[in-house]
Structures are given as C-alpha cells and as structure tokens.
Design a protein around this motif. Sequence first.
Motif, PDB file in Angstrom:
ATOM      1  N   GLY A   7       0.793  -1.218   0.000  1.00  0.00           N
ATOM      2  CA  GLY A   7       0.000   0.000   0.000  1.00  0.00           C
ATOM      3  C   GLY A   7       0.828   1.272   0.000  1.00  0.00           C
ATOM      4  N   VAL A   8       2.156   1.124  -0.162  1.00  0.00           N
ATOM      5  CA  VAL A   8       3.043   2.289  -0.127  1.00  0.00           C
ATOM      6  C   VAL A   8       3.854   2.360  -1.415  1.00  0.00           C
ATOM      7  N   TYR A   9       3.745   3.482  -2.106  1.00  0.00           N
ATOM      8  CA  TYR A   9       4.593   3.754  -3.271  1.00  0.00           C
ATOM      9  C   TYR A   9       5.918   4.278  -2.731  1.00  0.00           C
ATOM     10  N   THR A  10       7.024   3.737  -3.206  1.00  0.00           N
ATOM     11  CA  THR A  10       8.349   4.141  -2.730  1.00  0.00           C
ATOM     12  C   THR A  10       9.253   4.436  -3.915  1.00  0.00           C
ATOM     13  N   GLN A  11       9.972   5.531  -3.795  1.00  0.00           N
ATOM     14  CA  GLN A  11      10.936   5.929  -4.825  1.00  0.00           C
ATOM     15  C   GLN A  11      12.181   6.451  -4.128  1.00  0.00           C
ATOM     16  N   ARG A  12      13.343   6.065  -4.616  1.00  0.00           N
ATOM     17  CA  ARG A  12      14.599   6.570  -4.058  1.00  0.00           C
ATOM     18  C   ARG A  12      15.297   7.432  -5.096  1.00  0.00           C
ATOM     19  N   VAL A  13      15.831   8.557  -4.629  1.00  0.00           N
ATOM     20  CA  VAL A  13      16.590   9.443  -5.512  1.00  0.00           C
ATOM     21  C   VAL A  13      17.933   9.747  -4.857  1.00  0.00           C
ATOM     22  N   HIS A  14      18.932   9.940  -5.682  1.00  0.00           N
ATOM     23  CA  HIS A  14      20.270  10.216  -5.171  1.00  0.00           C
ATOM     24  C   HIS A  14      20.481  11.728  -5.077  1.00  0.00           C
ATOM     25  N   THR A  33      17.614   9.891  -0.826  1.00  0.00           N
ATOM     26  CA  THR A  33      16.360  10.276  -0.188  1.00  0.00           C
ATOM     27  C   THR A  33      15.272   9.350  -0.689  1.00  0.00           C
ATOM     28  N   THR A  34      14.501   8.810   0.235  1.00  0.00           N
ATOM     29  CA  THR A  34      13.387   7.925  -0.088  1.00  0.00           C
ATOM     30  C   THR A  34      12.100   8.709   0.037  1.00  0.00           C
ATOM     31  N   ILE A  35      11.280   8.628  -1.012  1.00  0.00           N
ATOM     32  CA  ILE A  35       9.985   9.301  -1.057  1.00  0.00           C
ATOM     33  C   ILE A  35       8.928   8.216  -0.903  1.00  0.00           C
ATOM     34  N   GLN A  36       8.014   8.391   0.047  1.00  0.00           N
ATOM     35  CA  GLN A  36       6.958   7.398   0.265  1.00  0.00           C
ATOM     36  C   GLN A  36       5.590   8.065   0.248  1.00  0.00           C
ATOM     37  N   TYR A  37       4.652   7.373  -0.364  1.00  0.00           N
ATOM     38  CA  TYR A  37       3.276   7.848  -0.462  1.00  0.00           C
ATOM     39  C   TYR A  37       2.339   6.685  -0.163  1.00  0.00           C
ATOM     40  N   ALA A  38       1.428   6.856   0.796  1.00  0.00           N
ATOM     41  CA  ALA A  38       0.422   5.834   1.114  1.00  0.00           C
ATOM     42  C   ALA A  38      -0.623   5.855  -0.003  1.00  0.00           C
ATOM     43  N   ARG A  39      -0.722   4.775  -0.734  1.00  0.00           N
ATOM     44  CA  ARG A  39      -1.590   4.715  -1.918  1.00  0.00           C
ATOM     45  C   ARG A  39      -3.066   4.896  -1.544  1.00  0.00           C
ATOM     46  N   ALA A  40      -3.694   5.891  -2.165  1.00  0.00           N
ATOM     47  CA  ALA A  40      -5.108   6.188  -1.902  1.00  0.00           C
ATOM     48  C   ALA A  40      -5.994   5.000  -2.273  1.00  0.00           C
ATOM     49  N   SER A  41      -5.657   4.295  -3.347  1.00  0.00           N
ATOM     50  CA  SER A  41      -6.492   3.156  -3.772  1.00  0.00           C
ATOM     51  C   SER A  41      -6.468   2.036  -2.740  1.00  0.00           C
TER      52      SER A  41
END
Length: 157
Positions: free
Chosen positions: A26-33, A122-130
């Motif tokens: 249920g969590v979208y995760t993206q890592r950026v340098h 840096t890790t970006i996380q978003y709790a998926r609305a769906s």
Amino acid sequence: MRKSIFAVPVLLFTFASAHAAMPAPGVYTQRVHHSMVVTVRDVSKSLKMHHFKIVQEIDIGKKVAIAHRKLHFKNYNMNHLSDARAIVFCNPVLFNMVTNADPDMAAICPLHVTLTSKDGWTTIQYARASHIAEGTPAEDAARKVETDVIAALEAVK
C-alpha cells in the motif's frame, strides 16, 4: 498536550525508517540520489506543476530530535536517518471527486508524502489512496488521485 504534538512525528519517523528497505504493497516508494533539501524542493515543485496545493512542509526529523532531547526515549533513530520530512498537499477537484463517490473516504485528503534521507539517498513514500479506498464506492476516484500523485513523484529524478 505537548507530548501528543510529538507522538505523530515520532510514529511517522519510526514507520518511515523501519520500512524503507521493503515497502508495503500500500506504499509507493521511490529513491533518488539527492539531498533532502533538493528532493523536498523538487517534489514540491512537481506537485505544484501537477495541480496540487502544498498545505505544509513538516521537518519530522527536527521534531523527533527535540522530542528525544526532552523525553529521552531509548530507541531514537535506530536506522541512523540523517533527515525526515513530510509534505502535506491537496487538490480540491480530486477531493471533491472522492467525497462525491463516498463521503466516508474524505480522510484520503489531505494527502502527504514522507521523505527520509540516509547516505546521500532520499526515499519518497506515499500511502496509496487506492489501497485505503479499496472496496468502497470511492475506489475509482482514489485510483485517479493515486495516478496523479505518482505521476508527480515520478517526474522527480
């Protein structure tokens, strides 16, 4: 009242750090340098370009550090994160779409992303609305919200 002010940031900081390596479905995760400062700037800019309104930026890491100094909890920052922030945002049109479909899903908004930093990443996380609206009349509207949020986040490189 003061302790309750720090309870949410402490929980968010703990959740974000403990689950960064293996995100829940249920969590979208993206890592950026990039550094936290650059990532917060880029995420905010992208969200605005995708028609979201930034409501607030919260320095969770700072709030947790202050709480640690005052409360002396023993398990402080066990994952050695260098920073943790949150960006709270909303899109009134999407909020209206969700609440028209199911007013009980109003809690989807405001939306937020949690960002954590460690070792130059840096890790970006978003709790998926769906995931939240699954099985409700607002599921389709929540998927639209999610699609728009993820499009904004994926524009951050």
